[in-house]
Design a protein around this motif. Sequence first.
Motif, PDB file in Angstrom:
ATOM      1  N   GLU A 212       0.825  -1.205   0.000  1.00 48.68           N
ATOM      2  CA  GLU A 212       0.000   0.000   0.000  1.00 48.68           C
ATOM      3  C   GLU A 212       0.860   1.257   0.000  1.00 48.68           C
ATOM      4  O   GLU A 212       1.833   1.349   0.748  1.00 48.68           O
ATOM      5  N   VAL A 213       0.481   2.222  -0.850  1.00 45.72           N
ATOM      6  CA  VAL A 213       1.116   3.535  -0.860  1.00 45.72           C
ATOM      7  C   VAL A 213       0.012   4.588  -0.951  1.00 45.72           C
ATOM      8  O   VAL A 213      -1.115   4.293  -1.355  1.00 45.72           O
ATOM      9  N   TYR A 214       0.343   5.815  -0.566  1.00 40.12           N
ATOM     10  CA  TYR A 214      -0.640   6.905  -0.593  1.00 40.12           C
ATOM     11  C   TYR A 214      -0.094   8.031  -1.471  1.00 40.12           C
ATOM     12  O   TYR A 214       1.059   8.450  -1.326  1.00 40.12           O
ATOM     13  N   LEU A 215      -0.952   8.544  -2.377  1.00 33.36           N
ATOM     14  CA  LEU A 215      -0.514   9.575  -3.329  1.00 33.36           C
ATOM     15  C   LEU A 215      -1.380  10.823  -3.257  1.00 33.36           C
ATOM     16  O   LEU A 215      -2.602  10.751  -3.212  1.00 33.36           O
ATOM     17  N   GLU A 216      -0.695  11.969  -3.268  1.00 31.78           N
ATOM     18  CA  GLU A 216      -1.312  13.262  -3.554  1.00 31.78           C
ATOM     19  C   GLU A 216      -0.522  13.853  -4.711  1.00 31.78           C
ATOM     20  O   GLU A 216       0.700  13.928  -4.646  1.00 31.78           O
ATOM     21  N   GLY A 217      -1.210  14.268  -5.778  1.00 36.46           N
ATOM     22  CA  GLY A 217      -0.516  14.810  -6.932  1.00 36.46           C
ATOM     23  C   GLY A 217      -0.616  13.896  -8.132  1.00 36.46           C
ATOM     24  O   GLY A 217      -1.667  13.313  -8.395  1.00 36.46           O
ATOM     25  N   GLU A 218       0.492  13.728  -8.846  1.00 36.94           N
ATOM     26  CA  GLU A 218       0.487  12.912 -10.066  1.00 36.94           C
ATOM     27  C   GLU A 218       1.698  11.995 -10.093  1.00 36.94           C
ATOM     28  O   GLU A 218       2.803  12.398  -9.730  1.00 36.94           O
ATOM     29  N   ALA A 219       1.493  10.770 -10.547  1.00 36.65           N
ATOM     30  CA  ALA A 219       2.595   9.807 -10.626  1.00 36.65           C
ATOM     31  C   ALA A 219       2.307   8.757 -11.678  1.00 36.65           C
ATOM     32  O   ALA A 219       1.154   8.406 -11.930  1.00 36.65           O
TER      33      ALA A 219
END
Length: 388
Positions: A212-219
């Motif tokens: 599990e990872v958490y993203l804010e923004g763009e990737a």
Amino acid sequence: MSRKKHERGKLIIKGNETQKERVGDTYLSGADTFSEDELKSAEALLKDLSSLRKGFPKEEKKQLGNQLNQSIQNYQRKRRWSQLGIAASILLIIGFAATFQMEQLSDFRTYVEDITPVEESASTRLFLSGAQEIVIDSEESKIEYTTAGDQVKIDATQSVDQQLTDKKMAFNTVVVPYGKRTMLRLSDSSRVWLNSGSRLVYPARFESDKREVYLEGEAVFEVSHNAAHPFHVITQNLEVKVLGTVFNLTAYPDEQITQTVLESGSVELQFDGDELWGKSKTVIEPGTLAVYDLESKLMEQKQVNTKCYTSWREGFLFVEHLALKDILKKVARYYNADIRIAESALEEETFSGYLDLRSSVGQVLEVIAEFMEIKVKEENEQIIISRI
């Protein structure tokens, strides 16, 4: 004539199938189940009414009708309370399930729920567990973890040791400001390209049954395949579940939509939709753009050229018939530039082509200006776009 019969504790009043038997102001139809006392009372009243139908005093007939009415109303009230009880029970079960689900949150999700915004900075920053902060000044940085997750290599020039224990997971965070990019290789060999203005939270090494990872923004994610440990990307409004694939995810906090573009493989999207309980889910295929609207809770899909959404990780921007306002939003984030369109009529005009992001922001805008007959002017640290 109506007739009655007993059937395992039920009183069934039958008449013409297209008619209803009227008693007072209440109608009975079909089959209803009464308690034993109500059954006996109703049978006695019906018997009296049948035998005394002729010549029955008007006042007493009204009284008997009222008694039967009251009996029926009591039954209907009990049935309503029974239905409300069932509904309440269902809600209670749902409440317990929700509570149970919250209690079963993974350590990572619990950690993500408590994260707070970090102060803005001109440099990319890596936060290791134990409050250790590493400042990275390069515009295009590279962060790589060993398989054990206890050693981090930065731009091939710096190596940092991280103390990990078997008792507690260690969570790290990369914050990339506007104007910078970072390529991150996780401990499972998955690679993540973080665009400007993004934050990624992730374990130093994956130890649970799912990654599990958490993203804010763009990737852009290039996930290493591991069927036994599916990969989950969590955002504020969407979750992507994947086994092994390449996709772009855009989830900026200041935008009304979250976008997922699948280049290869297959992913499942989980989001707040129209389901009564739980998340709505949809699986998308390669070449699909899925756009989730945060306000309407609707998910729309269409086929696209994925290069338009993933090419930035290779140092160029490829666009096809994209509105000028959307192009300039991408360019402004990439270069951390303040760009304004002077005339609203220009915002929806489109452009197609390649933009070399290794050039300066001025050079990129001049390429657009050459084909769209617009002019670029810099004024008070702001770039203004207008017609020629």
